[in-house]
Design an enzyme around this catalytic site. Structure first.
Site, PDB file in Angstrom:
ATOM      1  N   ARG A 120     -17.990  -3.273  17.808  1.00 45.18           N
ATOM      2  CA  ARG A 120     -17.236  -4.478  17.455  1.00 45.18           C
ATOM      3  C   ARG A 120     -15.887  -4.507  18.159  1.00 45.18           C
ATOM      4  O   ARG A 120     -15.050  -3.613  17.975  1.00 45.18           O
ATOM      5  CB  ARG A 120     -17.049  -4.539  15.930  1.00 45.18           C
ATOM      6  CG  ARG A 120     -16.395  -5.836  15.447  1.00 45.18           C
ATOM      7  CD  ARG A 120     -16.519  -6.019  13.932  1.00 45.18           C
ATOM      8  NE  ARG A 120     -17.906  -5.958  13.519  1.00 45.18           N
ATOM      9  CZ  ARG A 120     -18.400  -5.066  12.654  1.00 45.18           C
ATOM     10  NH1 ARG A 120     -17.607  -4.190  12.085  1.00 45.18           N
ATOM     11  NH2 ARG A 120     -19.682  -5.062  12.371  1.00 45.18           N
ATOM     12  N   CYS A 136     -16.614  -9.248   5.523  1.00 40.21           N
ATOM     13  CA  CYS A 136     -15.958  -7.961   5.259  1.00 40.21           C
ATOM     14  C   CYS A 136     -14.674  -8.183   4.465  1.00 40.21           C
ATOM     15  O   CYS A 136     -13.815  -8.960   4.866  1.00 40.21           O
ATOM     16  CB  CYS A 136     -15.657  -7.270   6.583  1.00 40.21           C
ATOM     17  SG  CYS A 136     -14.765  -5.719   6.374  1.00 40.21           S
ATOM     18  N   CYS A 143     -19.474   1.919   8.639  1.00 44.47           N
ATOM     19  CA  CYS A 143     -18.763   1.218   9.709  1.00 44.47           C
ATOM     20  C   CYS A 143     -17.520   2.048   9.978  1.00 44.47           C
ATOM     21  O   CYS A 143     -16.658   2.171   9.097  1.00 44.47           O
ATOM     22  CB  CYS A 143     -18.401  -0.200   9.246  1.00 44.47           C
ATOM     23  SG  CYS A 143     -17.289  -1.040  10.389  1.00 44.47           S
ATOM     24  N   CYS A 183     -19.636  -6.132   3.644  1.00 51.46           N
ATOM     25  CA  CYS A 183     -18.916  -4.897   3.924  1.00 51.46           C
ATOM     26  C   CYS A 183     -17.592  -4.912   3.155  1.00 51.46           C
ATOM     27  O   CYS A 183     -17.004  -5.981   2.972  1.00 51.46           O
ATOM     28  CB  CYS A 183     -18.657  -4.848   5.437  1.00 51.46           C
ATOM     29  SG  CYS A 183     -17.732  -3.412   5.966  1.00 51.46           S
ATOM     30  N   CYS A 231       0.830  -1.218   0.000  1.00 49.61           N
ATOM     31  CA  CYS A 231       0.000   0.000   0.000  1.00 49.61           C
ATOM     32  C   CYS A 231       0.861   1.264   0.000  1.00 49.61           C
ATOM     33  O   CYS A 231       1.878   1.344   0.686  1.00 49.61           O
ATOM     34  CB  CYS A 231      -0.927  -0.014   1.211  1.00 49.61           C
ATOM     35  SG  CYS A 231      -2.056   1.380   1.246  1.00 49.61           S
TER      36      CYS A 231
HETATM   37  C1  DTB Z   1     -11.351  -2.787  11.337  1.00 44.79           C
HETATM   38  O1  DTB Z   1     -11.674  -1.785  12.026  1.00 44.79           O
HETATM   39  N1  DTB Z   1     -10.528  -3.732  11.755  1.00 44.79           N
HETATM   40  C2  DTB Z   1     -10.300  -4.711  10.704  1.00 44.79           C
HETATM   41  C3  DTB Z   1     -11.293  -4.245   9.609  1.00 44.79           C
HETATM   42  N2  DTB Z   1     -11.792  -3.011  10.116  1.00 44.79           N
HETATM   43  C4  DTB Z   1     -10.877  -4.169   8.211  1.00 44.79           C
HETATM   44  C5  DTB Z   1      -8.879  -4.852  10.319  1.00 44.79           C
HETATM   45  C6  DTB Z   1      -7.984  -5.221  11.477  1.00 44.79           C
HETATM   46  C7  DTB Z   1      -6.615  -5.391  10.957  1.00 44.79           C
HETATM   47  C8  DTB Z   1      -5.671  -5.892  11.991  1.00 44.79           C
HETATM   48  C9  DTB Z   1      -4.282  -5.994  11.522  1.00 44.79           C
HETATM   49  C10 DTB Z   1      -4.013  -6.952  10.408  1.00 44.79           C
HETATM   50  O2  DTB Z   1      -4.658  -8.004  10.288  1.00 44.79           O
HETATM   51  O3  DTB Z   1      -3.083  -6.664   9.636  1.00 44.79           O
HETATM   52 FE1  SF4 Z   2      -2.884   1.210   3.384  1.00 43.55          FE
HETATM   53 FE2  SF4 Z   2      -5.141   0.996   4.794  1.00 43.55          FE
HETATM   54 FE3  SF4 Z   2      -2.800  -0.001   5.735  1.00 43.55          FE
HETATM   55 FE4  SF4 Z   2      -3.173   2.636   5.628  1.00 43.55          FE
HETATM   56  S1  SF4 Z   2      -4.357   1.185   6.880  1.00 43.55           S
HETATM   57  S2  SF4 Z   2      -1.319   1.513   4.957  1.00 43.55           S
HETATM   58  S3  SF4 Z   2      -4.372   2.841   3.767  1.00 43.55           S
HETATM   59  S4  SF4 Z   2      -3.904  -0.697   3.950  1.00 43.55           S
END
Ligand code: DTB
Ligand code: SF4
Ligand code: SAM
Length: 315
Positions: A260, A95, A188, A128, A51
């Protein structure tokens, strides 16, 4: 009393004696939700790593070396198979996350995601996606494809945000949120705690969430999952009572939102998670993996719910 909205009101709620606070959280929860049901939401990383953004907590940023290989967008057929599996395992929400700065209408990658949303939404689960920044038109197209909700977190207070990310601004996040809401997609939106922010930052984040109109449909509270190679790798673990306080305050502030309990559950004891459910959390990520980080095993989670006499929400 009307729901707290201002920083002063939020602080007043948050600073009550601990047991008064969680009791108020539980009371609010019982007024608006089934007493025993917890939504199981399965996550899938449909486009991992590489990213362009520099979010200081994230394993998928190309700015750091967290050891996550950059992968291509998964084809619809594979994603659909994973969604069916999640449903068979008992999830009622699916999601999909992509490590992108954002998407716009007309791009091939976006067209592919639209096709995926069309297919997954036929399964009857809530659907989602979280794809980064969205144009107004892209949001409208997602709505037409059958999307239930769009996840776009504000992550922290407006003041602390520039210490976490420099490649986009808090205002950019708000623009995308506006596009999502204008398209009539449920929002969300939540954040992360344990990134070195203060209690004031957490309450200011909640203040922003409390003033969205309409209110977010779900609020993920993530505990930082420290990723080696990122600037936040060495952040100390969060105080669990601070987490419980924030969950109760979120429940009281946004009574109709799903709260959540999101990333970081592998570091929480069963007792800590029970307190979070009591305080008002009514949704978890369910599946052995989050996007790149570990999540509790599914049978461990089902066992925990059973021990607490809680049941997975049905679709
Ligand atoms: C959110 O608030 N938490 C989720 C989801 N939305 C996309 C993602 C958590 C990521 C945790 C770190 C990982 O798995 O890299
Ligand atoms: Fe990219 Fe989303 Fe990770 Fe930020 S949180 S570095 S925008 S994947
Ligand atoms: N790229 C999109 C974006 O930034 O909105 C979507 C994916 S991004 C990984 C989704 C959310 O996951 C982030 O906003 C953040 O709240 C959460 N997240 C990411 N890495 C995390 C970590 N290491 N610990 C806790 N939460 C994390």
């Amino acid at each position: 009393m009307t729901n707290p909205r201002t920083l002063a009101e939020l602080r007043q709620v948050y600073s009550q004696p601990f047991f008064d606070l969680i009791q108020q959280g539980r009371f609010t929860h019982l007024q608006h939700w089934d007493h025993d049901s917890v939504q199981l939401c399965t996550l899938l990383s449909i486009k991992t790593g590489g990213c362009s953004e520099d979010c200081g907590y994230c394993a998928q940023s190309a700015h750091y070396s967290a050891g996550i290989a950059s992968e291509k967008l998964m084809p619809t057929s594979e994603i659909l198979a994973a969604a069916k599996q999640a449903q068979a395992n008992g999830a009622s929400r699916f999601c999909m996350g992509a490590a992108w700065r954002g998407v716009r209408e007309g791009e091939a990658k976006f067209e592919s995601v639209l096709e995926t949303v069309r297919e997954v939404s036929k399964l009857g689960m809530e659907v989602c996606v979280t794809l980064g920044q969205l144009t107004e038109q892209a949001a409208r197209e997602l709505k037409e494809a059958g999307l239930t909700a769009y996840n776009h977190n504000i992550d922290t207070s407006p003041e602390y945000y520039p210490k976490v990310v420099t490649t986009h601004s808090f205002q950019d996040r708000l623009h995308t949120i506006e596009h999502v809401q204008q398209a009539g997609i449920s929002l969300c939106c939540g954040g992360i705690i344990g990134m070195g922010e203060t209690e004031q930052d957490r309450l200011k984040m909640l203040e922003v969430l409390a003033n969205f109109d309409p209110a977010p449909e779900s609020v993920p509270i993530n505990c930082l999952s420290p990723i080696s190679g990122t600037p936040m790798a060495e952040q100390p673990p969060l105080d669990v009572f601070e987490l419980v306080r924030l969950i109760a305050t979120t429940r009281i502030t946004l009574p109709k939102a799903r709260v959540r309990l999101s990333a970081g559950r592998t570091r929480l004891s069963r007792e800590a998670q029970a307190l979070c459910f009591f305080a008002g959390a009514n949704s978890i990520f369910y599946g052995n993996k989050l996007l790149t980080a570990k999540n509790p095993e599914t049978d461990e989670d089902l066992h925990l719910l059973k021990e607490l006499d809680l049941s997975p929400e049905q679709t």
